[in-house]
Write an enzyme that holds these catalytic residues in place. Structure first.
Site, PDB file in Angstrom:
ATOM      1  N   CYS B 130       0.833  -1.217   0.000  1.00 55.45           N
ATOM      2  CA  CYS B 130       0.000   0.000   0.000  1.00 55.45           C
ATOM      3  C   CYS B 130       0.860   1.256   0.000  1.00 55.45           C
ATOM      4  O   CYS B 130       1.506   1.580   0.994  1.00 55.45           O
ATOM      5  CB  CYS B 130      -0.924  -0.019   1.214  1.00 55.45           C
ATOM      6  N   CYS B 133      -0.378   4.086   2.434  1.00 54.44           N
ATOM      7  CA  CYS B 133      -0.048   3.772   3.829  1.00 54.44           C
ATOM      8  C   CYS B 133       1.435   4.003   4.117  1.00 54.44           C
ATOM      9  O   CYS B 133       1.798   4.615   5.107  1.00 54.44           O
ATOM     10  CB  CYS B 133      -0.353   2.311   4.138  1.00 54.44           C
ATOM     11  N   ASP B 134       2.298   3.483   3.252  1.00 56.16           N
ATOM     12  CA  ASP B 134       3.712   3.355   3.609  1.00 56.16           C
ATOM     13  C   ASP B 134       4.677   4.187   2.776  1.00 56.16           C
ATOM     14  O   ASP B 134       5.861   4.274   3.123  1.00 56.16           O
ATOM     15  CB  ASP B 134       4.126   1.876   3.517  1.00 56.16           C
TER      16      ASP B 134
END
Lengths: 312, 312
Positions: B130, B133-134
């Site tokens: 993701c 997200c990251d």
């Protein structure tokens, strides 16, 4: 030029900024007064997942800390108008105009007040404008609900499953809510209707609300209802006058599922848009999508200029 | 009979239960394995507003505490089928069937894995599925992106604004992503394309990923890329086989803006539905709406039975 201007420093605005900044966009939050939005004036919030019970100001401090951790730029100014043009979008403010590629509007909305004695004094200490937020604090207790529109009737039905008894106060002799909602409210057994009644005064002491004084419009007689909570549903005003996009008849911004408004590059999230529910949880969900789509919009613009150059 | 069955104990499921219980609905959460969903296996989460930086398990503990504070009932069981009927909805599980008026499906989705050496070993410590997200954890660092579909190309474009350099690895000599996305990715200057290449192995040590070994399919030569992160985008599987409602061709549940599925009384929220973004923030936003609408659906049912009785 900014990549993304976020209008509003409430939960939605701060979430949009977190997502935009983490996506690598040059971002600024423009806030009129102070961060927090509606929750800064909320007493206790028990339905933002992860915080079982927290005061509005404390929750907002957590949001502020989060904004600081991503080094969000915050400017205190009031956006008066969003101008669209070939060179991007221009925010007209009391200070210098601000240019940007995208805008995420998280300007919120404010519940209308009725103006009775004690209404503001007891706001958040017995007077509420949101059943989903505060209904649970009055579990098995008596409350009053005020209003005759769709929202007032829906909220009364909602609250009837939680509280002990509802006194539903309306100044007319019938609701103006749609027929199907009227049927639904009539099926509830713990609602007493106080028709043709005006609200006089919230009664209470240091502990909060203890009652509500209403007045029969025809006889002029007053009656004191022993209630712990007073729910006022007389409308809600979105803060959207500065933008000229598609709105519903109350002024809420119409978006698609990507939070895109009718103006390319302008997105909207949270209370200011047409949405089935106005909560901290829904504002952050909307805002994450809006910022994600703002980033995608910028990639689209850049892809287009690349195509133009490649074609030359 | 329950008022509301919530399927799934991740962030969406817990939020749906909080809203349903606070609305006065008799509610149970059915969870297959353990609470947490995808975030329970996340290393660090920095984009759920209010928690600037928190480990997945810690965030989940906060959600669990919240569920406990509203006295949510949690049953560990696997829903095999949702049966619809005149008498409500029946959940068929490994244990006794469970009857309910409404269901909120928050069963999530799982990213597919490619199966290369080190992929699972370094998951959450350099291997990610993701970008939103990251990506920010690799600001100004080199990363590898793997995949050739729309998602892989979109995520690579997204990451290109954040990271220093991307090695985009694909086993074919072109992307199958739509043309407009191909144009967009070609406009990025910091992406090196490694066509016709297979992924051999994630390289790393105790500190996490330090590189990725790829192999040219034609020449058979291997190459070690010095990267800090490896993003794998080879598809995502929704957990939705137990429900027979309208879905897209990948199996994601189709809902309207009220999170209603094609089955009356059944709602869906979060990763398992067709949505522009899959995040904790969006899951809780969806779930709040779904639970709110489940409550409204029950009031509608009750209003209808009242009308029927009133007509007799």
């Amino acid at each position: 030029m900014y990549d993304c201007v976020v209008i509003g420093g409430g939960p939605g605005g701060i979430c949009a900024a977190i997502y935009a900044i983490r996506a690598g966009l040059k971002t600024v939050i423009l806030e009129k007064l102070g961060v927090g939005g509606q929750i800064a004036v909320s007493d206790i919030i028990e339905n933002y997942p992860g915080f079982p019970s927290i005061s509005g100001p404390d929750l907002m401090r957590n949001f502020e800390d989060h904004a600081k951790s991503v080094k969000a730029e915050l400017v205190f100014t009031n956006v008066k108008k969003i101008e669209t043009g070939d060179e991007g979008l221009v925010m007209h403010t009391a200070k210098d105009p601000i240019k940007t590629k995208t805008v995420v509007i998280c300007s919120g909305a404010e519940p209308k007040h009725l103006g009775f004695k004690g209404e503001m004094e007891f706001m958040g200490r017995g007077v509420s404008t949101c059943g989903t937020c505060d209904g649970n604090f009055y579990r098995n207790k008596p409350v009053a609900v005020i209003g005759g529109g769709d929202t007032a009737v829906k909220e009364s039905i909602f609250l009837s499953r939680i509280v002990d008894k509802i006194y539903h106060i309306h100044r007319r002799d019938r609701f103006r809510a749609e027929k199907v909602l009227q049927d639904r409210i009539m099926s509830r057994e713990n609602i007493e209707f106080c028709w043709k009644s005006n609200v006089e005064e919230a009664l209470g002491d240091d502990s909060g609300v203890t009652g509500l004084r209403i007045k029969d419009i025809e006889s002029g007689k007053t009656r004191d209802l022993a209630v712990d909570g007073i729910f006022v549903f007389v409308g809600i005003n979105p803060n959207t006058s500065f933008v000229d996009c598609k709105k519903d008849d109350q002024g809420f911004i119409i978006t698609d599922v990507n939070m895109a408004t009718s103006i390319p590059g302008v997105f909207a999230a949270g209370d200011c848009r047409v949405t089935p529910l106005r909560q901290v949880s829904t504002a952050v969900g909307d805002a994450a999508i809006a910022a994600f789509k703002a980033d995608e919009y910028i990639s689209e613009l850049e892809g287009r200029s690349y195509e133009k150059v490649a074609k030359l």
